[in-house]
Design a protein around this motif. Structure first.
Motif, PDB file in Angstrom:
ATOM      1  N   LEU A  57      41.116  36.978  39.965  1.00  0.00           N
ATOM      2  CA  LEU A  57      41.223  37.835  38.784  1.00  0.00           C
ATOM      3  C   LEU A  57      42.669  37.882  38.314  1.00  0.00           C
ATOM      4  CD1 LEU A  57      38.960  40.810  39.910  1.00  0.00           C
ATOM      5  CD2 LEU A  57      38.356  38.937  38.369  1.00  0.00           C
ATOM      6  N   ILE A  58      42.863  37.756  37.018  1.00  0.00           N
ATOM      7  CA  ILE A  58      44.203  37.805  36.440  1.00  0.00           C
ATOM      8  C   ILE A  58      44.624  39.263  36.337  1.00  0.00           C
ATOM      9  CG2 ILE A  58      45.595  37.301  34.399  1.00  0.00           C
ATOM     10  CD1 ILE A  58      43.599  34.989  33.839  1.00  0.00           C
ATOM     11  N   LYS A  59      45.746  39.600  36.948  1.00  0.00           N
ATOM     12  CA  LYS A  59      46.255  40.969  36.908  1.00  0.00           C
ATOM     13  C   LYS A  59      47.467  41.002  35.997  1.00  0.00           C
ATOM     14  CE  LYS A  59      44.639  41.620  41.560  1.00  0.00           C
ATOM     15  NZ  LYS A  59      44.975  41.786  42.947  1.00  0.00           N
ATOM     16  N   LYS A  60      47.209  41.329  34.744  1.00  0.00           N
ATOM     17  CA  LYS A  60      48.269  41.333  33.754  1.00  0.00           C
ATOM     18  C   LYS A  60      47.952  42.432  32.752  1.00  0.00           C
ATOM     19  CE  LYS A  60      49.210  38.232  30.157  1.00  0.00           C
ATOM     20  NZ  LYS A  60      49.157  36.881  29.650  1.00  0.00           N
ATOM     21  N   LYS A  61      48.940  43.249  32.444  1.00  0.00           N
ATOM     22  CA  LYS A  61      48.735  44.339  31.492  1.00  0.00           C
ATOM     23  C   LYS A  61      48.187  43.779  30.184  1.00  0.00           C
ATOM     24  CE  LYS A  61      50.733  48.397  29.465  1.00  0.00           C
ATOM     25  NZ  LYS A  61      51.782  49.365  29.443  1.00  0.00           N
ATOM     26  N   GLY A  62      47.169  44.443  29.695  1.00  0.00           N
ATOM     27  CA  GLY A  62      46.546  44.012  28.454  1.00  0.00           C
ATOM     28  C   GLY A  62      45.391  43.055  28.652  1.00  0.00           C
ATOM     29  N   ASN A  63      45.146  42.644  29.889  1.00  0.00           N
ATOM     30  CA  ASN A  63      44.071  41.717  30.195  1.00  0.00           C
ATOM     31  C   ASN A  63      43.008  42.455  30.996  1.00  0.00           C
ATOM     32  OD1 ASN A  63      42.743  39.249  30.350  1.00  0.00           O
ATOM     33  ND2 ASN A  63      43.736  38.723  32.270  1.00  0.00           N
ATOM     34  N   PHE A  64      41.753  42.272  30.645  1.00  0.00           N
ATOM     35  CA  PHE A  64      40.682  42.879  31.418  1.00  0.00           C
ATOM     36  C   PHE A  64      39.462  41.975  31.404  1.00  0.00           C
ATOM     37  CE2 PHE A  64      39.739  44.241  27.149  1.00  0.00           C
ATOM     38  CZ  PHE A  64      38.351  44.262  27.080  1.00  0.00           C
ATOM     39  N   GLU A  65      38.582  42.189  32.345  1.00  0.00           N
ATOM     40  CA  GLU A  65      37.342  41.436  32.434  1.00  0.00           C
ATOM     41  C   GLU A  65      36.177  42.412  32.370  1.00  0.00           C
ATOM     42  OE1 GLU A  65      36.904  38.188  32.685  1.00  0.00           O
ATOM     43  OE2 GLU A  65      38.908  37.495  33.182  1.00  0.00           O
ATOM     44  N   LEU A  66      35.185  42.100  31.575  1.00  0.00           N
ATOM     45  CA  LEU A  66      33.925  42.826  31.572  1.00  0.00           C
ATOM     46  C   LEU A  66      32.948  41.936  32.333  1.00  0.00           C
ATOM     47  CD1 LEU A  66      32.163  45.182  30.614  1.00  0.00           C
ATOM     48  CD2 LEU A  66      31.701  43.870  28.537  1.00  0.00           C
ATOM     49  N   MET A  67      32.509  42.412  33.467  1.00  0.00           N
ATOM     50  CA  MET A  67      31.637  41.606  34.318  1.00  0.00           C
ATOM     51  C   MET A  67      30.208  42.122  34.249  1.00  0.00           C
ATOM     52  SD  MET A  67      34.063  41.064  37.603  1.00  0.00           S
ATOM     53  CE  MET A  67      35.382  42.227  37.401  1.00  0.00           C
ATOM     54  N   GLY A  68      29.276  41.211  34.315  1.00  0.00           N
ATOM     55  CA  GLY A  68      27.863  41.557  34.368  1.00  0.00           C
ATOM     56  C   GLY A  68      27.343  41.333  35.779  1.00  0.00           C
TER      57      GLY A  68
END
Length: 124
Positions: free
Chosen positions: A31-42
């Motif tokens: 998982l990329i840990k960077k401010k402004g980045n997020f993942e929506l996972m199903g």
């Protein structure tokens, strides 16, 4: 509730959260840990005839179509909760680290905290 008590349902839900916690722990390095980045996972979970949960799959790019009544009831709430959470976390007036340390101040909508790296919390 298929003859299940509230206590039974809480136990089933706790098992599902434990599965999700383990899956996130296994894949956290990807998982990329960077401010402004997020993942929506199903996540697809199957309950057997004894209500034991099994992970079927986890998607990093879930479909967000509203082709069915169930999808129409769930997906808009997920999108709204996701955007509200992201906006709150990245608002210039909010202190991200302080908000993560004090979970009760965090407006999570329909989400529930499973992992918080700031305070080294993981539901297990």
């Amino acid at each position: 509730s298929n003859g299940k008590t509230d206590e039974d349902l809480k136990e089933i839900y706790s098992k599902i959260k434990k599965i999700l916690s383990y899956v996130l722990k296994c894949g956290e390095k990807k998982l990329i840990k960077k401010k402004g980045n997020f993942e929506l996972m199903g996540v697809d979970i199957l309950l057997d005839s004894e209500f034991k949960p099994y992970l079927l799959e986890m998607n990093m790019n879930p479909a967000i179509f509203t082709d069915t009544t169930t999808q129409t009831n769930i997906i808009p709430k997920v999108i709204k909760s996701t955007l509200n959470l992201i906006i709150a976390l990245h608002s210039p007036v909010n202190n991200l680290e302080e908000m993560c340390r004090n979970e009760s101040s965090l407006e999570k909508g329909d989400f529930e905290l499973i992992k918080n790296e700031i305070i080294n919390y993981s539901f297990e």
